[in-house]
Design a protein around this motif. Sequence first.
Motif, PDB file in Angstrom:
ATOM      1  N   LEU A 301      28.297  48.267  24.066  1.00  0.00           N
ATOM      2  CA  LEU A 301      27.865  47.144  24.904  1.00  0.00           C
ATOM      3  C   LEU A 301      27.115  46.103  24.082  1.00  0.00           C
ATOM      4  CD1 LEU A 301      26.709  49.027  28.131  1.00  0.00           C
ATOM      5  CD2 LEU A 301      28.558  47.344  27.966  1.00  0.00           C
ATOM      6  N   GLU A 302      26.290  46.585  23.175  1.00  0.00           N
ATOM      7  CA  GLU A 302      25.561  45.655  22.312  1.00  0.00           C
ATOM      8  C   GLU A 302      26.510  44.890  21.396  1.00  0.00           C
ATOM      9  OE1 GLU A 302      22.076  45.871  18.862  1.00  0.00           O
ATOM     10  OE2 GLU A 302      22.534  47.624  20.091  1.00  0.00           O
ATOM     11  N   GLU A 303      27.518  45.574  20.867  1.00  0.00           N
ATOM     12  CA  GLU A 303      28.473  44.911  19.981  1.00  0.00           C
ATOM     13  C   GLU A 303      29.307  43.881  20.743  1.00  0.00           C
ATOM     14  OE1 GLU A 303      30.776  47.954  18.216  1.00  0.00           O
ATOM     15  OE2 GLU A 303      29.169  48.715  16.933  1.00  0.00           O
ATOM     16  N   VAL A 304      29.763  44.236  21.944  1.00  0.00           N
ATOM     17  CA  VAL A 304      30.584  43.311  22.728  1.00  0.00           C
ATOM     18  C   VAL A 304      29.783  42.068  23.101  1.00  0.00           C
ATOM     19  CG1 VAL A 304      31.825  43.041  24.910  1.00  0.00           C
ATOM     20  CG2 VAL A 304      32.094  45.127  23.572  1.00  0.00           C
ATOM     21  N   ALA A 305      28.488  42.253  23.398  1.00  0.00           N
ATOM     22  CA  ALA A 305      27.650  41.119  23.791  1.00  0.00           C
ATOM     23  C   ALA A 305      27.507  40.103  22.661  1.00  0.00           C
ATOM     24  CB  ALA A 305      26.280  41.614  24.241  1.00  0.00           C
ATOM     25  N   HIS A 306      27.555  40.552  21.393  1.00  0.00           N
ATOM     26  CA  HIS A 306      27.353  39.649  20.260  1.00  0.00           C
ATOM     27  C   HIS A 306      28.655  39.315  19.530  1.00  0.00           C
ATOM     28  CE1 HIS A 306      23.324  41.458  20.832  1.00  0.00           C
ATOM     29  NE2 HIS A 306      22.895  40.281  20.439  1.00  0.00           N
ATOM     30  N   ALA A 307      29.772  39.851  19.983  1.00  0.00           N
ATOM     31  CA  ALA A 307      31.039  39.623  19.286  1.00  0.00           C
ATOM     32  C   ALA A 307      31.606  38.249  19.654  1.00  0.00           C
ATOM     33  CB  ALA A 307      32.041  40.712  19.641  1.00  0.00           C
TER      34      ALA A 307
END
Length: 537
Positions: A301-307
């Motif tokens: 979720l953290e990666e998708v939010a900043h991708a």
Amino acid sequence: MTGIRGTGKTTTARIIAKGMNCIGPDGTGGPTTDPCGSCEHCVSIMEGRHVDVMEMDAASRTGVGDIREIIDSVHYRAASARYKIYIIDEVHMLSNNAFNALLKTLEEPPSHVKFIFATTEIRKVPVTVLSRCQRFDLRRIEPEVMLALLQKIAGSEGAEISDEALALITRAAEGSARDATSLLDQAISHGAGETTADQVRAMLGLADRGRVLDLFDMILRGDAAAALMELSAQYADGADPMAVLRDLAEIAHWISVIKVTPEAANDPTVGPDERARGQSMAGALPMRVLSRLWQMLLKSLEEVAHAPNAMMAAEMAIIRLTHVADLPTPEELVRTLKSQSPPPTNGGGGTRPPSAPAPSGSASAYGTARTPTHSGPSGPSAQLATDVAPDALARFATFEHVVELIRAHRDVKLLVEVETGVRLARYQPGRIEFQPADTAPPDLAQRLGARLQAWTGVRWAVTLVNDGGAPTIADVRDAQARALREEAETHPLVQSVLRAFPKARITEIRTDDDLAAEAEAEALPEVEDEWDPFDDD
């Protein structure tokens, strides 16, 4: 009044104001917990036009000047009602000076004045203000109550909306009545007569809960191709990749809770089919798998939010999740390794490798070296032995003490040359005989004798011999490391791990002595005589 958004803090404050000023239908009533709603005070407060009930938005009026207006007006009695009531919404937005200006009035207010505060950030309200108030925490509205409220509103509006759609709205509102009614209003407008669950999902950008459970099942089976196809299909139908991963995390949490407390499956916002699938998964999945899945979803979720591309990041997250789905848990891995029979060794019996040479710097390695063959030095003698003071050399009983002396004076160049170039043949305090290694510099004996004389104040005889030298300190140290590594590599459990993980490598070996030395270094020093202030002595 404190609580999350939309739980009725300001509405409750108005109800309290009505109850304190209610006079009943006949005009003779007093303060009550059940206001009539029909007297002049109840009607005017409900319509927001009562002159003695003043509402102030602290988010837009934060300064001392705004509070000064209140302080100046509290001395005057109510114009028509029983009490003059000040309702300050979002009180945590007041400045520190405004809070300080209000303290005295809060501590000793006139008998005809009441203050009611409302806030969503109770931690931002100073303790000096909290200590002068009665605090009431408004909790999130339970799903059963929220469903009943939405059904009542939908019935009053004459709107047709399915129970599944109402459950989706209730889950999205997260206990906030305001959010729920706003979403219901929006859903009724989208439905144009009859609102279905699919329309609410499209409105909220959610994926079908059943399809998310299918995706969850594909991930746990390790079927990466089917999981990616399902994710693409949900994305094509309008589901947000972030929302899909959030739903997966919610399902992982829900199944974990059901596994611990089976009563959690009786959630009114969950359908019977979904409840049955959740209970089945909770019985089949171990807690370690669910915990690992939860941790990886949080990271995803953290990666998708900043991708830069949310869909690409979500697909990579799904691939990772399916890849680790069939990996054994640590318990299973250790159990499997222990159950495997140890492999045969070269010696046929799992024997240990030959013992390494004696440790570097020990007395046995350097204090009792073989007597050199005095066939004449291969190079010039560095120093001739002279009169030696025994007391001055008593603390250099072994060659190890000489090496420690060099290390203490931080002569790194000489220390490296001694450890790699001196093959000790014979040692006694004040006299060193060694066979130089191939890498030893030609002036090593001369410089070693000069440094020892400068540090000890006594002349040292440092002599070269042709043969009879023991291995250097570096050779002994490397031999120890090689022997320890060979012993580790032949251990059955290590070999089982290396077979299970072919790309694994041994990077560091720590013995019991190393661990004990680290623990001793990290331990706090003991205090022998601690001063006691109450000790008369």
